[in-house]
Design an enzyme around this catalytic site. Structure first.
Site, PDB file in Angstrom:
ATOM      1  N   ASP A  11       0.823  -1.218   0.000  1.00  0.00           N
ATOM      2  CA  ASP A  11       0.000   0.000   0.000  1.00  0.00           C
ATOM      3  C   ASP A  11       0.854   1.264   0.000  1.00  0.00           C
ATOM      4  O   ASP A  11       0.355   2.349   0.310  1.00  0.00           O
ATOM      5  CB  ASP A  11      -0.907   0.017   1.242  1.00  0.00           C
ATOM      6  CG  ASP A  11      -2.264  -0.624   0.963  1.00  0.00           C
ATOM      7  OD1 ASP A  11      -2.481  -1.084  -0.168  1.00  0.00           O
ATOM      8  OD2 ASP A  11      -3.106  -0.659   1.884  1.00  0.00           O
ATOM      9  N   ASP A  56      -7.815  -7.394  13.539  1.00  0.00           N
ATOM     10  CA  ASP A  56      -7.415  -8.724  13.985  1.00  0.00           C
ATOM     11  C   ASP A  56      -8.286  -9.214  15.138  1.00  0.00           C
ATOM     12  O   ASP A  56      -8.765 -10.353  15.147  1.00  0.00           O
ATOM     13  CB  ASP A  56      -5.936  -8.720  14.394  1.00  0.00           C
ATOM     14  CG  ASP A  56      -5.550  -7.484  15.211  1.00  0.00           C
ATOM     15  OD1 ASP A  56      -6.463  -6.776  15.706  1.00  0.00           O
ATOM     16  OD2 ASP A  56      -4.349  -7.222  15.359  1.00  0.00           O
TER      17      ASP A  56
END
Length: 533
Positions: free
Chosen positions: A136, A289
């Site tokens: 990214d 997460d």
């Protein structure tokens, strides 16, 4: 002569006005103290004592469980079926699960070679593994370097894919989600995830994947972190103490009792079918997460933590980077708690005890109460009792419970016990930022979805350790002075001075030391202090 006399009167008039102002402030204070301040402070003390007892019970419970686990508990290989992967003469390599290894990164100039090299160095049949680099990066130079590194490994025969996207929507969660959409991922059974500064050993997959192969109820295998720069400075030693408790106690207890714990976002292997059943990656919070782990657990999946399997990684070595990381780690869980509490309550697939564990223990006590109570009680309420001697804090709440909690937290890192006082001060200061972030997460205020990638030094860190001086950044007020810490430092210093002159609690040494700690960290100097051992 008249002019001279008028000038001599001015200092006396100034002193008189100053005395009048002091007397007026004292009068106002005395008028509001009994009917307003004292009851409010007593209520605050009562609430803080309740939260302290909650933290104490939680720590003692985990201390008892981890002791029993260490003394009588079975190793993961005994609790779950584990057999080494073997070649099948008829099926060949197709008997091995297809493993996807995802390496998300963003402008990782210093560590991209380390992370890609470690991922490509994983031992597994070459036709049953795919390395997926999710870049990214917004810096075109770094982007080109990462692409060239992927091409270099591809030329060696490694099945590596370089993936980019035209936006950063969802940050890490968005990148992982986009990576899972690739057509070649459909043939994969498991996905291992490593952040850009993580360096797994070559045998990582051989030690984790067999658990997923032989135990269909397991969704996640989580490894422990090993910090390569823990001795860099005092701040990294303090971080090591906090994180060692998390891995030594919290993760182990969760794995041994409820087969549930928070995924650490890296150094873990997921069963892709479990990941998909849980709804895949979501970017609604900054802890994608933990979000995935909770949703998978509510589907009935189990997790396993391997304390003996360690993956090397890097701790933030600047106070600025650490503050941003702690904001994300504190704000995200609080925000996720707000979003998921009713979903957990209404879930039909897990037991009542597991719901209580997730809501009360995992979220409320560890992610909300622990942060707020540490700051409010020890940095605001307790010092305030110096100014209001009518409010008394019982010794068991002010001394005994905090001492036991501190000791139980510190046992995870025996080599740093001599730094315990510094760790207490460091945690008290950081509790200010964690409390602020927790409140932002609970209220979904501004900065709730702020994501600042933690700066990694990688090879620059090695150069620093080798004696090569790194270029020091120019001093800028906005980057180095933190007004919140400075304000708390002056408040604690004022309470200490008041205790010396008028108080009866004799907290002034504690208050002065705390004020000094807040003052030092207000200028970000903690990252420059190097411990002797």
């Amino acid at each position: 002569m008249d002019r001279l006399s008028s000038t001599t009167i001015l200092p006396e008039a100034f002193e008189g006005a100053k005395d009048d102002l002091t007397m007026q402030l004292a009068l106002v204070w005395n008028q509001i103290k009994a009917p307003l301040i004292v009851p409010l402070l007593r209520l605050a003390v009562f609430l803080c004592l309740i939260m302290s007892v909650m933290m104490f019970i939680e720590r003692v419970y985990m201390g008892i469980v981890i002791t029993l686990v260490k003394l009588f508990g079975k190793k993961p290989e005994k609790r779950y079926k584990w057999e080494p992967m073997k070649d099948d003469i008829e099926l060949g390599n197709s008997s091995y699960p297809m493993v996807l290894v995802q390496v998300p990164m963003y402008n990782e100039r210093e560590v991209y070679q380390l992370s890609i090299g470690a991922a490509c160095g994983l031992s597994w049949p070459s036709d049953r593994i795919i390395i997926q680099v999710l870049d990214d990066s917004t810096d075109p130079t770094i982007k080109e370097l990462v692409q060239l590194e992927c091409q270099r490994w591809a030329s060696k025969g490694v099945n590596i894919k370089y993936e980019v996207r035209d936006n950063r929507n969802g940050y890490k969660a968005g990148a992982l989600k986009e990576g899972m959409k690739r057509s070649y991922v459909k043939q994969c059974d498991c996905v291992a995830i490593f952040d850009a500064d993580f360096q797994p050993e070559p045998d990582f997959l051989w030690r984790t994947v067999p658990f997923l192969v032989h135990n269909p109820e397991l969704a996640l295998i989580q490894a422990r972190w090993k910090f390569v720069n823990a001795d860099e400075c005092l701040m990294t030693r303090m971080q090591e103490m906090s994180l060692d408790y998390h891995f030594t106690v919290e993760q182990e207890v969760g794995s041994s009792t409820y087969a549930f714990f928070g995924f650490n976002g890296t150094a873990g292997v997921w069963r892709i079918s479990a990941l998909n059943e849980a709804g895949g990656w979501k970017d609604r919070t900054t802890v994608e997460d933990m979000d995935l782990a909770v949703r998978a657990s509510l589907k009935g999946w189990k997790f396993l933590y391997l304390s003996d399997l360690k993956v090397k990684n890097e701790l933030p070595s600047t106070f600025k980077a650490y503050r941003y990381q702690q904001h994300r780690w504190s704000c995200g869980p609080a925000n996720l708690f707000r979003k998921m509490v009713m979903e957990i309550i209404n879930n039909k697939k897990v037991s009542l005890w597991k719901k209580i564990h997730v809501i009360y223990s995992f979220f409320f006590v560890r992610k909300v109460v622990a942060h707020i109570n540490t700051f409010v009680f020890y940095c605001i309420v307790l010092p305030s009792t110096v100014l209001v001697p009518e409010v008394v804090v019982p010794k068991w709440g002010a001394v005994y419970i905090p001492s036991i909690i501190t000791f139980l937290n510190a046992v995870g890192t025996p080599r740093s016990l001599h730094l315990l006082v510094f760790w207490i001060l460091f945690e008290n200061v950081m509790s200010l930022h964690r409390t602020k972030a927790t409140i932002i997460g609970l209220l979904e205020a501004s900065r709730v979805n702020e994501w600042v990638v933690t700066e990694k030094l990688g090879d620059a860190l090695k150069a620093k350790a080798g004696g090569k001086a790194l270029k020091k950044p120019r001093f800028r007020i906005g980057d180095r002075i933190h007004l919140l810490e400075l304000g708390v430092a002056f408040y604690l210093f004022f309470c200490g001075c008041y205790d010396v002159m008028f108080g009866k609690n004799h907290f002034f040494i504690f208050l002065f030391i705390q004020a000094f700690a807040f003052f030092i960290m207000a200028f970000g100097y903690v990252g420059t202090i190097v411990p002797n051992s």
